[in-house]
Design an enzyme around this catalytic site. Sequence first.
Site, PDB file in Angstrom:
ATOM      1  N   PRO A   1       2.910  -0.280 -11.265  1.00 39.24           N
ATOM      2  CA  PRO A   1       1.504   0.145 -11.336  1.00 39.24           C
ATOM      3  C   PRO A   1       0.548  -0.934 -10.830  1.00 39.24           C
ATOM      4  O   PRO A   1      -0.624  -0.668 -10.602  1.00 39.24           O
ATOM      5  CB  PRO A   1       1.281   0.430 -12.824  1.00 39.24           C
ATOM      6  CG  PRO A   1       2.527   0.097 -13.527  1.00 39.24           C
ATOM      7  CD  PRO A   1       3.547  -0.396 -12.567  1.00 39.24           C
TER       8      PRO A   1
ATOM      9  N   GLU B   1       9.614  -3.275 -20.073  1.00 35.53           N
ATOM     10  CA  GLU B   1       8.262  -3.783 -19.858  1.00 35.53           C
ATOM     11  C   GLU B   1       8.068  -4.267 -18.425  1.00 35.53           C
ATOM     12  O   GLU B   1       6.965  -4.631 -18.019  1.00 35.53           O
ATOM     13  CB  GLU B   1       7.946  -4.923 -20.839  1.00 35.53           C
ATOM     14  CG  GLU B   1       8.040  -4.534 -22.309  1.00 35.53           C
ATOM     15  CD  GLU B   1       7.288  -3.250 -22.634  1.00 35.53           C
ATOM     16  OE1 GLU B   1       6.090  -3.180 -22.320  1.00 35.53           O
ATOM     17  OE2 GLU B   1       7.915  -2.333 -23.188  1.00 35.53           O
TER      18      GLU B   1
ATOM     19  N   ARG C   1      10.029  12.138   5.666  1.00 36.32           N
ATOM     20  CA  ARG C   1       9.364  13.163   6.489  1.00 36.32           C
ATOM     21  C   ARG C   1       8.806  12.591   7.785  1.00 36.32           C
ATOM     22  O   ARG C   1       8.575  13.326   8.735  1.00 36.32           O
ATOM     23  CB  ARG C   1       8.229  13.837   5.709  1.00 36.32           C
ATOM     24  CG  ARG C   1       8.679  14.593   4.482  1.00 36.32           C
ATOM     25  CD  ARG C   1       7.494  15.222   3.766  1.00 36.32           C
ATOM     26  NE  ARG C   1       6.737  16.097   4.646  1.00 36.32           N
ATOM     27  CZ  ARG C   1       7.074  17.350   4.927  1.00 36.32           C
ATOM     28  NH1 ARG C   1       8.151  17.878   4.376  1.00 36.32           N
ATOM     29  NH2 ARG C   1       6.339  18.063   5.742  1.00 36.32           N
TER      30      ARG C   1
ATOM     31  N   ASP D   1       0.510  18.433   9.218  1.00 35.08           N
ATOM     32  CA  ASP D   1       0.457  18.153   7.791  1.00 35.08           C
ATOM     33  C   ASP D   1      -0.899  17.643   7.345  1.00 35.08           C
ATOM     34  O   ASP D   1      -1.610  16.983   8.071  1.00 35.08           O
ATOM     35  CB  ASP D   1       1.502  17.094   7.405  1.00 35.08           C
ATOM     36  CG  ASP D   1       2.708  17.692   6.721  1.00 35.08           C
ATOM     37  OD1 ASP D   1       2.625  18.862   6.324  1.00 35.08           O
ATOM     38  OD2 ASP D   1       3.722  16.983   6.605  1.00 35.08           O
TER      39      ASP D   1
HETATM   40  N1  4HQ Z   1       5.990   1.953 -13.644  1.00 33.55           N
HETATM   41  N2  4HQ Z   1       3.865   3.593  -9.762  1.00 33.55           N
HETATM   42  C1  4HQ Z   1       8.119   0.643 -13.538  1.00 33.55           C
HETATM   43  C2  4HQ Z   1       5.014   2.821 -13.136  1.00 33.55           C
HETATM   44  C3  4HQ Z   1       4.786   2.982 -11.675  1.00 33.55           C
HETATM   45  C4  4HQ Z   1       3.711   3.684 -11.091  1.00 33.55           C
HETATM   46  C5  4HQ Z   1       5.919   1.663 -15.054  1.00 33.55           C
HETATM   47  C6  4HQ Z   1       6.950   1.223 -12.820  1.00 33.55           C
HETATM   48  C7  4HQ Z   1       7.107   0.993 -15.656  1.00 33.55           C
HETATM   49  C8  4HQ Z   1       8.870  -0.614 -15.455  1.00 33.55           C
HETATM   50  N3  4HQ Z   1       5.515   2.513 -10.674  1.00 33.55           N
HETATM   51  N4  4HQ Z   1       7.749   0.011 -14.791  1.00 33.55           N
HETATM   52  N5  4HQ Z   1       2.717   4.297 -11.700  1.00 33.55           N
HETATM   53  O1  4HQ Z   1       4.330   3.444 -13.899  1.00 33.55           O
HETATM   54  O2  4HQ Z   1       4.962   2.872  -9.515  1.00 33.55           O
END
Ligand code: 4HQ
Length: 239
Positions: A87, A114, A152, A167
């Site tokens: 994230p 985590e 794609r 697209d």
């Molecule tokens: N993760 N976009 C992996 C995500 C996430 C997201 C949370 C990734 C937990 C361990 N990854 N960890 N949104 O939520 O890519």
Amino acid sequence: MWIGVVTIFPELFGAFLSTSLIGRARQSGRLQIEVRDLRDFTDDPHRVVDDEPYGGGGGMVMTAPPWLRAVRELSAGRSPRRVLLSPQGRRLDDAKVQELAAEPELLLLCGRYEGIDERVRELVVDEEVSIGDYVLSGGELPAMVLVEAVSRCVPGVVQQQSSVERDSFRSGLLDHPHYTRPAVVEGLAVPPVLLSGDHAAIERWREREALRATATKRPDLLAAAPLTAEQRAVLETCK
Ligand code: 4HQ
């Protein structure tokens, strides 16, 4: 294109990689996807890949050594761009998808718990990519999203390359609405122009509806789209 994936849940990728477009692309050899179990890169018999966080607090952290070994072994004899799904990464969009699709090799790192020891990022990750601002339990679904979107763009993977060019987003606009049989559904008829056989009129209708849909549903996209003077004029008549 070659895509490596490292995860503690390789089984999650089974049906996804053998079905439909991606299944065919792999069979034809256009796509080579290698999914590896992170636990195969541990050297202890219990195959442990996590430990308690330094500094305390809840949850577990994935340890660096298995990741370093996995990334280095999968990178031997190739030089994949190494992408960590997180994230904290840059949000995936069409521009990033096209940029990644231009790479001959990608290596995707899917974390759990985590997250992964920060030194893995420092030592062997080229970039972090997020699929959106929400929290998932692991990077596996984001990796599948990335694989599908990137695939794609690989020549020959989508049978009708015209459908890739048409697209959504390639034009910066949303798609126009689609209709198929039956002609009337619970009193709602298909727009008559689509039954007219007048291909030029149908093209004009689709263009107008794409502009209208983008203006009403995604005004942010419309603001960024490079519109022609003609498209601006059409847009005025939609208001
Ligand atoms: N993760 N976009 C992996 C995500 C996430 C997201 C949370 C990734 C937990 C361990 N990854 N960890 N949104 O939520 O890519």
